[in-house]
Design an enzyme around this catalytic site. Sequence first.
Site, PDB file in Angstrom:
ATOM      1  N   GLU A  82     -21.759  13.840  35.650  1.00 10.79           N
ATOM      2  CA  GLU A  82     -20.322  13.964  35.449  1.00 10.79           C
ATOM      3  C   GLU A  82     -19.657  12.631  35.794  1.00 10.79           C
ATOM      4  O   GLU A  82     -19.963  12.021  36.824  1.00 10.79           O
ATOM      5  CB  GLU A  82     -19.795  15.112  36.313  1.00 10.79           C
ATOM      6  CG  GLU A  82     -18.346  15.459  36.097  1.00 10.79           C
ATOM      7  CD  GLU A  82     -17.445  14.636  36.979  1.00 10.79           C
ATOM      8  OE1 GLU A  82     -16.448  14.111  36.441  1.00 10.79           O
ATOM      9  OE2 GLU A  82     -17.731  14.510  38.171  1.00 10.79           O
ATOM     10  N   SER A  83     -18.749  12.178  34.937  1.00  8.46           N
ATOM     11  CA  SER A  83     -18.295  10.786  34.981  1.00  8.46           C
ATOM     12  C   SER A  83     -17.489  10.425  36.230  1.00  8.46           C
ATOM     13  O   SER A  83     -17.649   9.330  36.776  1.00  8.46           O
ATOM     14  CB  SER A  83     -17.481  10.455  33.730  1.00  8.46           C
ATOM     15  OG  SER A  83     -16.342  11.288  33.632  1.00  8.46           O
ATOM     16  N   LYS A  84     -16.614  11.323  36.699  1.00  6.21           N
ATOM     17  CA  LYS A  84     -15.838  10.973  37.894  1.00  6.21           C
ATOM     18  C   LYS A  84     -16.742  10.885  39.113  1.00  6.21           C
ATOM     19  O   LYS A  84     -16.547  10.018  39.978  1.00  6.21           O
ATOM     20  CB  LYS A  84     -14.717  11.979  38.131  1.00  6.21           C
ATOM     21  CG  LYS A  84     -13.799  11.562  39.281  1.00  6.21           C
ATOM     22  CD  LYS A  84     -12.608  12.480  39.417  1.00  6.21           C
ATOM     23  CE  LYS A  84     -11.697  12.031  40.553  1.00  6.21           C
ATOM     24  NZ  LYS A  84     -10.511  12.921  40.694  1.00  6.21           N
ATOM     25  N   CYS A 180     -11.771  15.986  27.303  1.00  3.00           N
ATOM     26  CA  CYS A 180     -12.576  16.325  28.471  1.00  3.00           C
ATOM     27  C   CYS A 180     -12.510  17.834  28.691  1.00  3.00           C
ATOM     28  O   CYS A 180     -11.411  18.413  28.715  1.00  3.00           O
ATOM     29  CB  CYS A 180     -12.051  15.588  29.696  1.00  3.00           C
ATOM     30  SG  CYS A 180     -12.808  16.122  31.246  1.00  3.00           S
ATOM     31  N   ASP A 187     -10.632  11.783  24.933  1.00  3.52           N
ATOM     32  CA  ASP A 187     -11.738  10.825  24.916  1.00  3.52           C
ATOM     33  C   ASP A 187     -11.763  10.192  23.523  1.00  3.52           C
ATOM     34  O   ASP A 187     -11.892  10.905  22.522  1.00  3.52           O
ATOM     35  CB  ASP A 187     -13.077  11.518  25.197  1.00  3.52           C
ATOM     36  CG  ASP A 187     -13.150  12.084  26.602  1.00  3.52           C
ATOM     37  OD1 ASP A 187     -12.649  11.436  27.531  1.00  3.52           O
ATOM     38  OD2 ASP A 187     -13.710  13.182  26.766  1.00  3.52           O
ATOM     39  N   HIS A 219     -18.997  13.699  26.204  1.00 11.81           N
ATOM     40  CA  HIS A 219     -19.383  12.722  25.185  1.00 11.81           C
ATOM     41  C   HIS A 219     -20.782  13.003  24.628  1.00 11.81           C
ATOM     42  O   HIS A 219     -20.988  13.024  23.406  1.00 11.81           O
ATOM     43  CB  HIS A 219     -19.389  11.303  25.776  1.00 11.81           C
ATOM     44  CG  HIS A 219     -18.108  10.861  26.399  1.00 11.81           C
ATOM     45  ND1 HIS A 219     -17.599  11.435  27.533  1.00 11.81           N
ATOM     46  CD2 HIS A 219     -17.250   9.864  26.062  1.00 11.81           C
ATOM     47  CE1 HIS A 219     -16.465  10.826  27.863  1.00 11.81           C
ATOM     48  NE2 HIS A 219     -16.228   9.881  26.993  1.00 11.81           N
ATOM     49  N   GLU A 220     -21.731  13.178  25.539  1.00 14.04           N
ATOM     50  CA  GLU A 220     -23.122  13.369  25.128  1.00 14.04           C
ATOM     51  C   GLU A 220     -23.277  14.617  24.264  1.00 14.04           C
ATOM     52  O   GLU A 220     -24.007  14.627  23.273  1.00 14.04           O
ATOM     53  CB  GLU A 220     -24.026  13.467  26.361  1.00 14.04           C
ATOM     54  CG  GLU A 220     -23.982  12.242  27.269  1.00 14.04           C
ATOM     55  CD  GLU A 220     -22.930  12.326  28.364  1.00 14.04           C
ATOM     56  OE1 GLU A 220     -23.077  11.650  29.379  1.00 14.04           O
ATOM     57  OE2 GLU A 220     -21.934  13.075  28.199  1.00 14.04           O
ATOM     58  N   ARG A 248     -13.158   4.537  30.686  1.00 11.13           N
ATOM     59  CA  ARG A 248     -12.308   5.288  31.614  1.00 11.13           C
ATOM     60  C   ARG A 248     -12.880   5.128  33.015  1.00 11.13           C
ATOM     61  O   ARG A 248     -14.072   5.336  33.225  1.00 11.13           O
ATOM     62  CB  ARG A 248     -12.241   6.767  31.229  1.00 11.13           C
ATOM     63  CG  ARG A 248     -11.335   7.572  32.180  1.00 11.13           C
ATOM     64  CD  ARG A 248     -11.403   9.039  31.914  1.00 11.13           C
ATOM     65  NE  ARG A 248     -10.781   9.397  30.647  1.00 11.13           N
ATOM     66  CZ  ARG A 248     -10.769  10.634  30.161  1.00 11.13           C
ATOM     67  NH1 ARG A 248     -11.364  11.608  30.831  1.00 11.13           N
ATOM     68  NH2 ARG A 248     -10.185  10.907  29.017  1.00 11.13           N
ATOM     69  N   GLY A 249     -12.015   4.757  33.959  1.00  9.84           N
ATOM     70  CA  GLY A 249     -12.466   4.597  35.336  1.00  9.84           C
ATOM     71  C   GLY A 249     -13.541   3.541  35.501  1.00  9.84           C
ATOM     72  O   GLY A 249     -14.417   3.664  36.355  1.00  9.84           O
TER      73      GLY A 249
END
Length: 272
Positions: A82-84, A180, A187, A219-220, A248-249
């Site tokens: 998870e990106s965050k 998201c 996104d 995304h994936e 992002r981030g």
Amino acid sequence: MLDPKLANAPLGHEVAYPDKYDAGLLFPIARAANRQTLPHMPGWSGADIWNAYEISWLNRKGKPLVAMARFVFPYTSPNLIESKSFKLYLNSFNDERFDSADQVLQIMQRDLSRAAGADIHAEFLPVDQPIHVAPLEGRNIDGADVEITTYKPAPELLRCADSLEVVTETLVSELLKSNCPVTGQPDWGSLQIRYTGPRIDREALLAYVVSLRRHDEFHEHCVEKIYCDIWQACRPASLCVYARYTRRGGLDINPWRSSESVSIADTRTLRQ
């Protein structure tokens, strides 16, 4: 509806930034659940390429050092990250002292491999060298004069051209957008489709790409959905779907899936 398993993810919640290194910040998400929803699971290869632009730590004298990094997760890894949580994890290095850049990289590779459930590739990139920036190669289909009425995934829009001609071509669109699944934030991405097979109707393909505009997905998972939808609708002999999402981030995510072994260039697009 939000997956209950994501309720404890840091994404979408106010989270204090870490003041010390913490591998426990990484939040893995199993790929299997999403893949079970796909219409067809062909054999494929691929990877998820993450580029990180905000990496820092302290040397033993307390002096800050900075780097950029590339992390490559194989498509076979049981989990994505998870990106965050990835961002928070990388920031947990900011005020910690380490012996060398190699030590930091080894720690990151170890932690990310454990979270993903498979060996990942990690490398630091120099911050003092120019980066090649270029649009994705291929014929851009965004100029098609099409009427759009659907903004939820509509694989039924996909079709082949009336001609029975078999072609090899690369098509590109800058109109990829999804949301998201946790925060609903947009996104944005650039999409490249390489295939050999019956010619794909370009207007239909563009309408399909735009139909993802209100779709809530990581995304994936979006790339895998696009791949499977095209595979099922158009029956190509070979197919590669590659998306480069905007940053992002301090992170950009660039997944690709292919029916054959291919070479994928990690080249930043103009929008990244």
